[in-house]
Every structure is written in structure tokens, then in C-alpha cells.
Design an enzyme around this catalytic site. Structure first.
Site, PDB file in Angstrom:
ATOM      1  N   ASN A  78     -39.619   2.304 -31.950  1.00 38.96           N
ATOM      2  CA  ASN A  78     -38.872   3.195 -31.070  1.00 38.96           C
ATOM      3  C   ASN A  78     -38.622   2.445 -29.775  1.00 38.96           C
ATOM      4  O   ASN A  78     -39.569   1.929 -29.173  1.00 38.96           O
ATOM      5  CB  ASN A  78     -39.665   4.464 -30.747  1.00 38.96           C
ATOM      6  CG  ASN A  78     -39.965   5.289 -31.978  1.00 38.96           C
ATOM      7  OD1 ASN A  78     -39.209   5.278 -32.934  1.00 38.96           O
ATOM      8  ND2 ASN A  78     -41.078   6.007 -31.957  1.00 38.96           N
ATOM      9  N   HIS A 121     -42.992  -3.095 -28.293  1.00 38.61           N
ATOM     10  CA  HIS A 121     -43.933  -2.838 -29.376  1.00 38.61           C
ATOM     11  C   HIS A 121     -43.306  -1.920 -30.408  1.00 38.61           C
ATOM     12  O   HIS A 121     -42.305  -1.247 -30.150  1.00 38.61           O
ATOM     13  CB  HIS A 121     -45.212  -2.192 -28.835  1.00 38.61           C
ATOM     14  CG  HIS A 121     -45.049  -0.745 -28.440  1.00 38.61           C
ATOM     15  ND1 HIS A 121     -44.362  -0.348 -27.306  1.00 38.61           N
ATOM     16  CD2 HIS A 121     -45.452   0.401 -29.051  1.00 38.61           C
ATOM     17  CE1 HIS A 121     -44.366   0.987 -27.228  1.00 38.61           C
ATOM     18  NE2 HIS A 121     -45.018   1.462 -28.281  1.00 38.61           N
ATOM     19  N   HIS A 148     -43.747  -1.560 -22.804  1.00 33.69           N
ATOM     20  CA  HIS A 148     -44.028  -2.888 -23.365  1.00 33.69           C
ATOM     21  C   HIS A 148     -43.389  -3.005 -24.749  1.00 33.69           C
ATOM     22  O   HIS A 148     -43.422  -2.055 -25.536  1.00 33.69           O
ATOM     23  CB  HIS A 148     -45.540  -3.091 -23.477  1.00 33.69           C
ATOM     24  CG  HIS A 148     -45.938  -4.511 -23.709  1.00 33.69           C
ATOM     25  ND1 HIS A 148     -46.404  -5.320 -22.706  1.00 33.69           N
ATOM     26  CD2 HIS A 148     -45.927  -5.286 -24.825  1.00 33.69           C
ATOM     27  CE1 HIS A 148     -46.667  -6.526 -23.192  1.00 33.69           C
ATOM     28  NE2 HIS A 148     -46.381  -6.519 -24.486  1.00 33.69           N
ATOM     29  N   CYS A 169     -50.035  -1.310 -17.600  1.00 41.43           N
ATOM     30  CA  CYS A 169     -49.637  -1.284 -19.013  1.00 41.43           C
ATOM     31  C   CYS A 169     -50.819  -1.630 -19.911  1.00 41.43           C
ATOM     32  O   CYS A 169     -51.419  -2.698 -19.756  1.00 41.43           O
ATOM     33  CB  CYS A 169     -48.492  -2.266 -19.255  1.00 41.43           C
ATOM     34  SG  CYS A 169     -48.048  -2.434 -21.005  1.00 41.43           S
TER      35      CYS A 169
END
Length: 347
Positions: free
Chosen positions: A156, A169, A167, A70
Site C-alpha cells: 500500500n 514497505h 517508510h 519512524c
């Protein structure tokens, strides 16, 4: 709030936001990336009078990497990521694969937490307050940039929405133009004022929801959440501060203090909607007034939260009417959606 500014190895800006101290935020980016040079072109659709961004470099953006790869996790145990620090509270960085860049605007990524397995709904109120402070600071900074016409903060969440990084965000877009949706709202607001002797459309729309009552989901001291009368999405909630303001920078202290509790409550209700234990995919979008618009004071800051899931295991797809003609057909009556969102309130 403590803000620390630094640069990634390709020249992109990185900002850390911390509640108090910021130890370790001076860690350098050791990746040695080539200078960032995204190619973005904004074209104008003469038939619709709208803009379209052409950003071919986004074809190469990272897509659903395994947890160990990630790019938004902290740099730890010898693995270097977009975040050089070994830990962080909230981090904001220029998007490596932006939809707008340079003279055509700017795109930023907002990492809500260093915990890869967390979600916004699982954050505490202190962290949610820090994210709100971050959105506000970035709105002010981006609004001051030459050529920026509108600032849009959003999240989103979920692969069903099209998320490419798991992750927790969100993103911030600084557009070089006023978006079509906002322009349309400003037009209808102006027409309403002319028709009613100066009344504000947003104020009247919220008053209408209060008078009806069936679509009110949550009513706080400084915020009210309702399902709109003509909701487009199966479960859609609009969250308004009680005192109308044009953008996040104009929010009062009392509204800021109450926001984390109200917003976390709404997100947690969304996760309980379908009773299947699966995180609900959603879009959470701040609608703010354009930066330099003669009627920005008449615009009302509000957050629109909606999901593309219409039932357990079923998604609402934008098919012929929605995609082809922008005419939505909603399978869930707004009154039923509001009733369900009230039913799933937490203890």
C-alpha cells in the site's frame, strides 16, 4: 542472497535479506518489549460465506509518526527501532499490530530499503530483484506453515490508500482461509474449463487482450501488462508472466531476471500519470494460488496494480454502489487508461 534470522525483544521474528554480505545483522534488540500477544479472532459471515478478522489491538498501531520516530528506519544514533541493525537492504519482521496471528495466520512487514525518503519506483533493478527473491522465499516459508491456506504479498503506498507509515514497505499476509476474491476466480476458472472443453480462463483472458491490443501497456519477453477489459479502478494494470505459473515459487529464471525492469517501469509510469509531480498512491498486489487447493495448477500468478486517484487532485471513493453492493462504476474507460499509460513511458 544471504538470509539472516533473529528475534526482536518481544519474541517476534526478524529476517534480513542481503545481496551479498550481512555485516551488523546480529545487533540485538535492546528495547525490552513485553512479549507479543496480539488478540485476533476470525469470525464467519454466514450470509456471505466470508471471513472477517476482529483485531482490536490495531487501534493502537503507530499512525504517521514524524520522520525522526519512524519504526522501520535502522537503529542509529541512540534511537532504537523495529530494525536493530544500523543499516539493511531488505528486512522482514512479524507485524507488531497484525490482522492475523498465531492459529489465525501471520502478518509480516517487508522493508524495501533503509532509506526513509525512497520509494519502490526509485529503487535500482538489483534491489527490486532482491525484493522479488524475498517475496518468493517468504511465500515458500509461509506456505509450509500448518493452517496457512493462502499467501498474499502486497504494497500500500500513499496516505490516500490508508498507509500509516511513510517508510517504503509492503506487507505479507498468510491467511488461514482462501480469500473471497481468489475463491471467486477459481470458481469462474472451473466454469470456463467446463464450458470450453478444458481451456484455461487466465490464458484466454490474456489472449483476448493481445488480440484486441488497445489495452496492452507493456509487452516484454517474459511479462505482459494490460488494463483489464472491465477494470474497476481508474488506472489499473494486471501484470502476467507469459508462462502461466500458480505462485512466485514457480517463476522461471528468465522471468525473474526481467521482472525488475518491467515492474519499475510500470511504477514509474504511474508516478507520471497526472503530471503534477506528486507520488501516485497505489496498491500493488500479488495474486497467488491457494496453498493446498485441488485446482491450484489452473490459477495464474499475476500482479494487480491500481490507484485510487482518478485525476489530478481527485480521488475515486468507494461510495454506495461499490461499498454497499460491490458493483464498481469506473469513470475512466480502460482503453483511455491504457493509452495514457503508454504515453507516459520513460526514455
Amino acid at each position: 542472497m544471504k538470509k539472516t534470522a533473529t528475534r526482536l525483544s518481544d519474541g517476534r521474528e526478524l529476517l534480513y535479506y542481503d545481496s551479498h554480505g550481512n555485516a551488523g545483522r546480529d545487533a540485538p534488540d535492546l528495547r525490552g518489549l513485553p512479549p507479543a500477544a496480539p488478540a485476533v479472532e476470525v469470525r464467519h459471515d454466514v450470509l456471505l460465506g466470508e471471513h472477517v478478522a476482529i483485531a482490536s489491538h490495531r487501534q493502537d498501531r503507530t499512525h504517521l509518526p514524524p520522520e525522526g520516530a519512524c519504526p522501520l528506519c535502522p537503529s542509529r544514533d541512540g534511537r532504537l527501532t523495529e530494525i536493530p541493525a544500523a543499516d539493511y537492504e531488505v528486512a522482514v519482521l512479524e507485524n507488531r499490530f497484525p490482522s492475523f496471528a498465531g492459529a489465525t495466520g501471520r502478518c509480516e512487514v517487508v522493508c524495501f530499503t533503509a532509506d526513509h525518503h525512497a520509494s519502490f519506483a526509485g529503487l535500482g533493478e538489483d534491489r527490486a530483484a532482491l525484493v522479488l527473491a524475498t517475496w518468493t522465499d517468504r511465500t515458500a516459508a509461509l506456505s509450509a506453515r500448518p493452517g496457512v491456506a493462502q499467501v498474499y504479498c502486497f504494497e500500500n503506498r500513499g496516505e490516500e490508500i490508508g498507509v500509516t507509515l511513510a517508510h517504503p514497505h509492503g506487507q505479507i499476509y498468510a491467511y488461514p482461509f482462501v480469500t473471497p476474491r481468489t475463491a471467486r476466480m477459481l470458481e469462474t476458472t472451473a466454469a470456463h474449463a467446463a464450458r470450453t472443453g478444458g481451456r484455461n480462463l487466465f490464458d484466454d483472458a490474456v489472449a483476448r487482450e493481445y488480440a484486441d491490443g488497445r489495452r496492452i501497456v507493456l509487452d516484454g519477453d517474459h511479462w505482459v501488462a494490460h488494463v483489464p477489459y472491465a477494470a474497476r479502478w481508474p488506472y489499473e494494470v494486471h501484470l502476467h508472466p507469459r508462462r502461466r505459473v500458480p505462485d512466485l515459487t514457480a517463476l522461471g529464471d528468465a522471468a525473474r531476471r526481467e521482472f525488475p525492469r518491467v515492474y519499475l517501469d510500470l511504477l514509474r509510469r504511474f508516478d507520471r500519470l497526472f503530471g503534477d509531480g506528486r507520488p501516485t498512491p497505489y496498491v500493488s498486489a500479488w495474486h497467488q494460488a491457494p496453498v493446498r487447493h485441488p485446482h491450484r495448477a489452473e490459477f495464474a500468478l499475476h500482479l494487480e496494480l491500481f490507484t485510487v486517484r482518478r485525476a489530478a487532485g481527485k480521488l475515486k471513493f468507494l461510495a454506495g454502489s461499490e461499498s454497499g453492493m460491490n458493483v464498481f462504476v469506473n469513470d475512466v474507460p480502460p482503453e483511455a487508461a491504457a493509452r495514457r499509460l503508454r504515453e507516459v513511458a520513460g526514455p
